[in-house]
Design a protein around this motif. Structure first.
Motif, short mmCIF file in Angstrom:
data_model
loop_
_atom_site.label_atom_id
_atom_site.label_comp_id
_atom_site.label_asym_id
_atom_site.label_seq_id
_atom_site.Cartn_x
_atom_site.Cartn_y
_atom_site.Cartn_z
N ALA A 137 0.67 -0.92 -0.10
CA ALA A 137 0.21 0.16 0.16
C ALA A 137 0.70 1.31 0.14
CB ALA A 137 -0.93 -0.46 1.74
N PRO A 138 1.64 1.30 0.60
CA PRO A 138 2.90 2.66 0.84
C PRO A 138 3.44 3.62 -0.32
CG PRO A 138 3.05 1.30 2.65
CD PRO A 138 2.11 0.80 1.96
N LYS A 139 3.56 2.52 -0.68
CA LYS A 139 4.16 2.23 -2.43
C LYS A 139 2.97 2.96 -3.81
CE LYS A 139 7.86 4.11 -5.25
NZ LYS A 139 8.17 5.38 -5.83
N MET A 140 2.52 2.32 -4.08
CA MET A 140 0.50 1.81 -4.46
C MET A 140 0.43 3.75 -4.29
SD MET A 140 -1.87 -0.53 -5.20
CE MET A 140 -2.72 0.62 -3.63
N LEU A 141 -0.04 3.84 -3.49
CA LEU A 141 -0.74 5.12 -3.07
C LEU A 141 0.13 6.18 -2.93
CD1 LEU A 141 -2.96 4.14 0.56
CD2 LEU A 141 -4.02 3.99 -2.17
N ALA A 142 1.20 6.62 -3.04
CA ALA A 142 2.25 7.54 -2.70
C ALA A 142 2.50 7.59 -4.88
CB ALA A 142 4.03 6.91 -2.89
N ILE A 143 2.63 6.69 -5.48
CA ILE A 143 1.91 6.36 -6.94
C ILE A 143 0.92 7.40 -6.81
CG2 ILE A 143 2.00 5.05 -9.19
CD1 ILE A 143 4.01 3.10 -7.72
N PHE A 144 -0.18 6.66 -6.32
CA PHE A 144 -1.83 7.06 -7.23
C PHE A 144 -1.68 8.78 -7.59
CE2 PHE A 144 -3.27 3.32 -6.73
CZ PHE A 144 -2.98 2.28 -7.82
N TRP A 145 -1.31 9.34 -5.65
CA TRP A 145 -1.77 10.07 -4.92
C TRP A 145 -0.08 11.86 -5.33
CZ3 TRP A 145 -3.51 8.21 0.05
CH2 TRP A 145 -5.24 7.84 0.04
N PHE A 146 1.17 10.78 -5.28
CA PHE A 146 1.69 12.15 -5.35
C PHE A 146 2.98 11.57 -6.12
CE2 PHE A 146 0.73 10.86 -0.54
CZ PHE A 146 0.20 11.50 -0.27
N ARG A 147 2.30 10.61 -7.12
CA ARG A 147 3.23 10.22 -8.44
C ARG A 147 4.52 9.95 -8.56
NH1 ARG A 147 0.65 15.41 -12.63
NH2 ARG A 147 -0.76 14.87 -12.71
N SER A 148 4.58 9.39 -7.32
CA SER A 148 6.88 9.14 -6.79
C SER A 148 6.28 7.73 -7.51
CB SER A 148 6.32 9.44 -5.11
OG SER A 148 7.46 7.85 -4.82
N TYR A 149 7.28 8.23 -8.54
CA TYR A 149 6.93 6.78 -9.61
C TYR A 149 8.95 6.61 -9.50
CZ TYR A 149 3.65 9.16 -12.52
OH TYR A 149 2.38 9.84 -12.16
N SER A 150 9.41 6.96 -8.83
CA SER A 150 10.81 6.38 -9.20
C SER A 150 11.19 4.89 -7.87
CB SER A 150 11.70 7.09 -8.96
OG SER A 150 13.46 6.80 -8.88
N MET A 151 12.15 4.38 -7.62
CA MET A 151 12.16 3.19 -6.83
C MET A 151 13.26 1.66 -6.73
SD MET A 151 9.78 0.24 -5.68
CE MET A 151 9.36 -0.53 -4.10
N ALA A 152 14.36 2.87 -5.84
CA ALA A 152 15.10 2.19 -5.96
C ALA A 152 15.32 0.53 -6.65
CB ALA A 152 16.15 1.99 -4.85
N PHE A 153 16.50 -0.74 -7.49
CA PHE A 153 15.88 -1.05 -7.56
C PHE A 153 15.64 -2.33 -6.79
CE2 PHE A 153 17.82 -5.00 -10.43
CZ PHE A 153 16.37 -5.86 -10.50
N ASP A 154 17.03 -2.56 -5.49
CA ASP A 154 17.13 -3.37 -5.33
C ASP A 154 15.52 -3.26 -3.80
OD1 ASP A 154 19.70 -4.34 -4.99
OD2 ASP A 154 20.81 -2.73 -4.54
N THR A 155 15.25 -2.16 -3.94
CA THR A 155 14.26 -1.70 -3.22
C THR A 155 13.15 -2.44 -3.75
OG1 THR A 155 15.20 0.31 -2.27
CG2 THR A 155 12.14 -0.11 -1.69
N CYS A 156 12.71 -2.73 -4.75
CA CYS A 156 12.43 -3.57 -5.51
C CYS A 156 11.80 -4.70 -5.83
CB CYS A 156 11.97 -2.99 -7.44
SG CYS A 156 10.72 -3.94 -8.25
N LEU A 157 12.93 -4.82 -5.38
CA LEU A 157 13.37 -6.83 -5.37
C LEU A 157 13.02 -7.43 -3.97
CD1 LEU A 157 17.12 -7.70 -7.32
CD2 LEU A 157 14.36 -7.75 -8.18
N ALA A 158 13.20 -6.29 -2.48
CA ALA A 158 12.92 -6.67 -1.34
C ALA A 158 11.28 -6.32 -1.35
CB ALA A 158 13.52 -5.48 -0.40
N GLN A 159 10.46 -5.55 -2.03
CA GLN A 159 9.23 -5.45 -2.16
C GLN A 159 8.93 -6.81 -2.21
OE1 GLN A 159 6.32 -2.96 -4.60
NE2 GLN A 159 5.84 -1.82 -3.05
N LEU A 160 8.82 -7.36 -4.33
CA LEU A 160 9.20 -8.57 -5.16
C LEU A 160 9.13 -9.58 -3.38
CD1 LEU A 160 9.64 -9.41 -8.43
CD2 LEU A 160 10.62 -10.62 -6.20
#
Length: 316
Positions: A80-103
């Motif tokens: 939810a936190p990153k998804m809502l940040a994308i939807f509401w604040f256009r926070s599209y960027s994410m560190a690649f390693d953070t992406c893998l951790a979320q995955l």
């Protein structure tokens, strides 16, 4: 101007665009998802408070339910936190390693939830088919070992996915057409041979989700056979009533899980539809589980009412 077909070597960041084709509506789409997450967090936190407090709920079914509640809270926190940040604040960027951790956390918690549903099905099978030995079979030590096995299985098998992605170095894009980091959505960005990644994803999916679903179906087949052999109608209805909540949760989880799993690999589903259903599949069950199980249990309903009445009385 950069060439269109440029490649990226060991990218440090990725871009999550949310829901492709619905970017103009994402701000408003975020509100119902936020409401679902609030319901999920509130409902599961209440279960985690009430189940340890109420001695009559210190039974295998409700111990599993408490573990399921903790897993659902983790799943909401991972998505939810990153998804809502994308939807509401256009926070599209994410560190690649953070992406893998979320995955890793999303898929590991999803697999843990599947294992817990299997454990709950086993509990219902023993309670109905062998009630006299229920407490002697599902002892606290056995319950603890079951949960440890569920956690280790998910951690080890899902842990292979980000490790195999890290061995990929060349990517044709860093833009992920999704609202969170999903395994195949990330793997499809690679400009290298991804057959090992794809095979491993299928292996993990069938080893966990497929295995659990088959054994849950077997357990409920045996349960129904035992129920239909009962002579008294009241006994049959009571037995069915103890299983209805679990059957509902089982169906919603596995139907949406396999839709998401296969549509990413073999289907031709519109991306926006696939992503919406994938997100619903991950966020709606955590919101429904405490409602479905709580409403079916009079003790939980009574304790929830007492908590809210006590708080209301103290404020007056």
């Amino acid at each position: 101007m950069a060439p269109i077909n440029m490649s990226y070597l060991n990218p440090r960041t990725v871009i999550l665009i949310g829901i492709p084709g619905l970017q103009h509506m994402q701000f408003w789409i975020g509100f119902p998802f936020f409401a679902v997450c609030l319901v999920a967090l509130l409902g599961n936190i209440i279960l985690l408070i009430i189940i340890p407090m109420e001695r009559s709920l210190h039974q295998p079914m409700y111990i599993f339910l408490a573990v399921l509640a903790a897993t659902d809270i983790g799943l909401c926190a991972a998505i939810a936190p990153k998804m809502l940040a994308i939807f509401w604040f256009r926070s599209y960027s994410m560190a690649f390693d953070t992406c893998l951790a979320q995955l890793f956390f999303i898929h590991a918690l999803q697999c843990m939830e599947s294992g817990i549903l299997l454990a709950m099905a086993l509990d219902r099978y023993i309670a109905i088919c062998d009630p006299l030995r229920h407490t002697s079979i599902l002892t606290p030590s056995i319950l603890g070992r079951m949960m440890v096995i569920v956690a280790i299985r998910a951690t080890v098998l899902v842990g292979l996915l980000p490790i195999l992605i890290k061995r990929l170095h060349l990517f044709h894009s860093t833009v992920i057409a999704h609202s969170y980091c999903e395994h195949m959505a990330v793997v499809k960005l690679a400009a290298e041979d991804i057959r090992v990644n794809n095979t491993c994803g299928l292996f993990v999916g069938f080893t966990i989700l497929g295995f659990d679903m088959i054994f849950i179906l077997i357990s409920y087949t045996l349960i129904f056979q035992a129920v239909f052999r009962l002579h008294q109608k009241e006994a049959r209805l009571k037995a069915f009533n103890t299983c209805t909540a679990h059957i509902f949760v089982f169906l919603e989880f596995y139907i949406l899980a396999f839709f998401s799993f296969f549509s990413h690999r073999f289907g031709h589903v519109v991306p926006s539809t696939h992503i919406l259903l994938s997100t619903i599949y991950l966020l709606v069950p955590p919101a429904l589980n405490p409602i479905v199980y709580g409403v079916k249990n009079k003790v939980i309903c009574k304790r929830v009412a007492q908590v809210f009445l006590l708080n209301h009385g103290s404020q007056q």
